[in-house]
Design a protein around this motif. Structure first.
Motif, PDB file in Angstrom:
ATOM      1  N   ASP A   1       0.807  -1.228   0.000  1.00  0.00           N
ATOM      2  CA  ASP A   1       0.000   0.000   0.000  1.00  0.00           C
ATOM      3  C   ASP A   1       0.835   1.272   0.000  1.00  0.00           C
ATOM      4  N   GLY A   2       2.106   1.177  -0.362  1.00  0.00           N
ATOM      5  CA  GLY A   2       2.936   2.375  -0.443  1.00  0.00           C
ATOM      6  C   GLY A   2       3.100   3.074   0.890  1.00  0.00           C
ATOM      7  N   ASP A   3       3.264   2.294   1.948  1.00  0.00           N
ATOM      8  CA  ASP A   3       3.407   2.827   3.305  1.00  0.00           C
ATOM      9  C   ASP A   3       4.893   2.848   3.659  1.00  0.00           C
ATOM     10  N   PHE A   4       5.537   3.955   3.423  1.00  0.00           N
ATOM     11  CA  PHE A   4       6.990   4.072   3.545  1.00  0.00           C
ATOM     12  C   PHE A   4       7.396   4.549   4.938  1.00  0.00           C
ATOM     13  N   ARG A   5       7.261   3.652   5.914  1.00  0.00           N
ATOM     14  CA  ARG A   5       7.609   3.946   7.305  1.00  0.00           C
ATOM     15  C   ARG A   5       9.018   3.461   7.619  1.00  0.00           C
TER      16      ARG A   5
ATOM     17  N   SER B   1      18.414  -2.974   4.348  1.00  0.00           N
ATOM     18  CA  SER B   1      19.232  -4.194   4.444  1.00  0.00           C
ATOM     19  C   SER B   1      19.337  -4.885   3.084  1.00  0.00           C
ATOM     20  N   ARG B   2      18.239  -4.940   2.363  1.00  0.00           N
ATOM     21  CA  ARG B   2      18.230  -5.563   1.035  1.00  0.00           C
ATOM     22  C   ARG B   2      19.109  -4.765   0.072  1.00  0.00           C
ATOM     23  N   LEU B   3      18.976  -3.454   0.081  1.00  0.00           N
ATOM     24  CA  LEU B   3      19.809  -2.619  -0.790  1.00  0.00           C
ATOM     25  C   LEU B   3      21.290  -2.788  -0.470  1.00  0.00           C
ATOM     26  N   THR B   4      21.598  -2.871   0.813  1.00  0.00           N
ATOM     27  CA  THR B   4      22.989  -3.052   1.231  1.00  0.00           C
ATOM     28  C   THR B   4      23.521  -4.403   0.749  1.00  0.00           C
ATOM     29  N   ALA B   5      22.720  -5.448   0.883  1.00  0.00           N
ATOM     30  CA  ALA B   5      23.141  -6.777   0.422  1.00  0.00           C
ATOM     31  C   ALA B   5      23.387  -6.791  -1.087  1.00  0.00           C
ATOM     32  N   TRP B   6      22.641  -6.010  -1.821  1.00  0.00           N
ATOM     33  CA  TRP B   6      22.805  -5.908  -3.282  1.00  0.00           C
ATOM     34  C   TRP B   6      23.984  -5.006  -3.661  1.00  0.00           C
ATOM     35  N   ASN B   7      24.594  -4.337  -2.698  1.00  0.00           N
ATOM     36  CA  ASN B   7      25.609  -3.306  -2.970  1.00  0.00           C
ATOM     37  C   ASN B   7      25.028  -2.172  -3.818  1.00  0.00           C
ATOM     38  N   ALA B   8      23.765  -1.918  -3.629  1.00  0.00           N
ATOM     39  CA  ALA B   8      23.067  -0.931  -4.453  1.00  0.00           C
ATOM     40  C   ALA B   8      23.270   0.504  -3.986  1.00  0.00           C
ATOM     41  N   LEU B   9      23.849   0.700  -2.834  1.00  0.00           N
ATOM     42  CA  LEU B   9      24.008   2.059  -2.309  1.00  0.00           C
ATOM     43  C   LEU B   9      25.266   2.745  -2.813  1.00  0.00           C
ATOM     44  N   ARG B  10      26.240   1.960  -3.243  1.00  0.00           N
ATOM     45  CA  ARG B  10      27.540   2.527  -3.602  1.00  0.00           C
ATOM     46  C   ARG B  10      27.394   3.662  -4.607  1.00  0.00           C
ATOM     47  N   PRO B  11      28.082   4.722  -4.487  1.00  0.00           N
ATOM     48  CA  PRO B  11      29.122   4.997  -3.502  1.00  0.00           C
ATOM     49  C   PRO B  11      28.588   5.696  -2.254  1.00  0.00           C
ATOM     50  N   HIS B  12      27.289   5.721  -2.079  1.00  0.00           N
ATOM     51  CA  HIS B  12      26.693   6.434  -0.940  1.00  0.00           C
ATOM     52  C   HIS B  12      26.643   5.545   0.297  1.00  0.00           C
ATOM     53  N   SER B  13      26.560   6.173   1.460  1.00  0.00           N
ATOM     54  CA  SER B  13      26.479   5.430   2.719  1.00  0.00           C
ATOM     55  C   SER B  13      25.019   5.169   3.080  1.00  0.00           C
ATOM     56  N   GLN B  14      24.812   4.220   3.990  1.00  0.00           N
ATOM     57  CA  GLN B  14      23.465   3.963   4.496  1.00  0.00           C
ATOM     58  C   GLN B  14      22.891   5.230   5.127  1.00  0.00           C
ATOM     59  N   ALA B  15      23.716   5.942   5.856  1.00  0.00           N
ATOM     60  CA  ALA B  15      23.256   7.170   6.523  1.00  0.00           C
ATOM     61  C   ALA B  15      22.807   8.219   5.510  1.00  0.00           C
ATOM     62  N   ASP B  16      23.571   8.366   4.427  1.00  0.00           N
ATOM     63  CA  ASP B  16      23.227   9.352   3.409  1.00  0.00           C
ATOM     64  C   ASP B  16      21.909   8.993   2.727  1.00  0.00           C
ATOM     65  N   VAL B  17      21.758   7.752   2.336  1.00  0.00           N
ATOM     66  CA  VAL B  17      20.535   7.337   1.642  1.00  0.00           C
ATOM     67  C   VAL B  17      19.347   7.366   2.601  1.00  0.00           C
ATOM     68  N   THR B  18      19.576   6.994   3.858  1.00  0.00           N
ATOM     69  CA  THR B  18      18.495   7.060   4.847  1.00  0.00           C
ATOM     70  C   THR B  18      18.060   8.496   5.080  1.00  0.00           C
ATOM     71  N   SER B  19      19.011   9.400   5.122  1.00  0.00           N
ATOM     72  CA  SER B  19      18.675  10.820   5.270  1.00  0.00           C
ATOM     73  C   SER B  19      17.811  11.298   4.105  1.00  0.00           C
TER      74      SER B  19
ATOM     75  N   PHE C   1      15.932   9.371   2.210  1.00  0.00           N
ATOM     76  CA  PHE C   1      14.633   8.708   2.356  1.00  0.00           C
ATOM     77  C   PHE C   1      13.759   9.496   3.325  1.00  0.00           C
ATOM     78  N   THR C   2      14.306   9.845   4.488  1.00  0.00           N
ATOM     79  CA  THR C   2      13.538  10.575   5.491  1.00  0.00           C
ATOM     80  C   THR C   2      13.073  11.922   4.943  1.00  0.00           C
ATOM     81  N   GLU C   3      13.949  12.584   4.232  1.00  0.00           N
ATOM     82  CA  GLU C   3      13.622  13.893   3.656  1.00  0.00           C
ATOM     83  C   GLU C   3      12.508  13.799   2.617  1.00  0.00           C
TER      84      GLU C   3
END
Length: 122
Positions: free
Chosen positions: A40-44, A53-71, A73-75
């Motif tokens: 239902d598109g509930d992005f909590r 965790s899934r993105l990290t396992a895929w190495n999909a964040l590179r070259p960005h950090s989890q913190a950067d992408v999470t920031s 996402f929150t924004e």
């Protein structure tokens, strides 16, 4: 996000077939799992933790950090949800062959804000 050309696509398929042991339908089956986890598109935050965790396992964040992408996402969480409800919700139960790119294009455009692949859009 820039589209890939045919040559790049073929190179990616060749890499997939020769350098991995992943099944041919890996993405299709994975997208079904992802859709079931957030139908239902509930992005909590609770959804984001598992997805991150899934993105990290895929190495999909590179070259960005989890913190950067999470920031990011929150924004952009509210825009992500709003766009999902406008673009994806009306077609979510349709067969993909009945959905046009123009119907859903705004959603991946917002998703691209989470991990830019080119110059920062802001």
């Amino acid at each position: 996000m820039l589209p890939i050309d045919r040559e790049q696509f073929v190179a990616g398929v060749r890499w997939w077939q020769t350098r991995t042991s992943w099944p041919n339908d890996f993405h299709n089956s994975d997208y079904e799992v992802l859709a079931a986890q957030n139908p239902d598109g509930d992005f909590r935050d609770s959804w984001w933790a598992g997805f991150l965790s899934r993105l990290t396992a895929w190495n999909a964040l590179r070259p960005h950090s989890q913190a950067d992408v999470t920031s990011r996402f929150t924004e952009h969480r509210d825009e992500l949800s709003r766009t999902w409800h406008q673009a994806c919700a009306p077609v979510k139960d349709l067969d993909i062959t009945a959905v046009t790119w123009d119907q859903v294009r705004t959603f991946p455009e917002v998703v691209a804000w989470l991990k830019p692949t080119g110059p920062d859009p802001f």
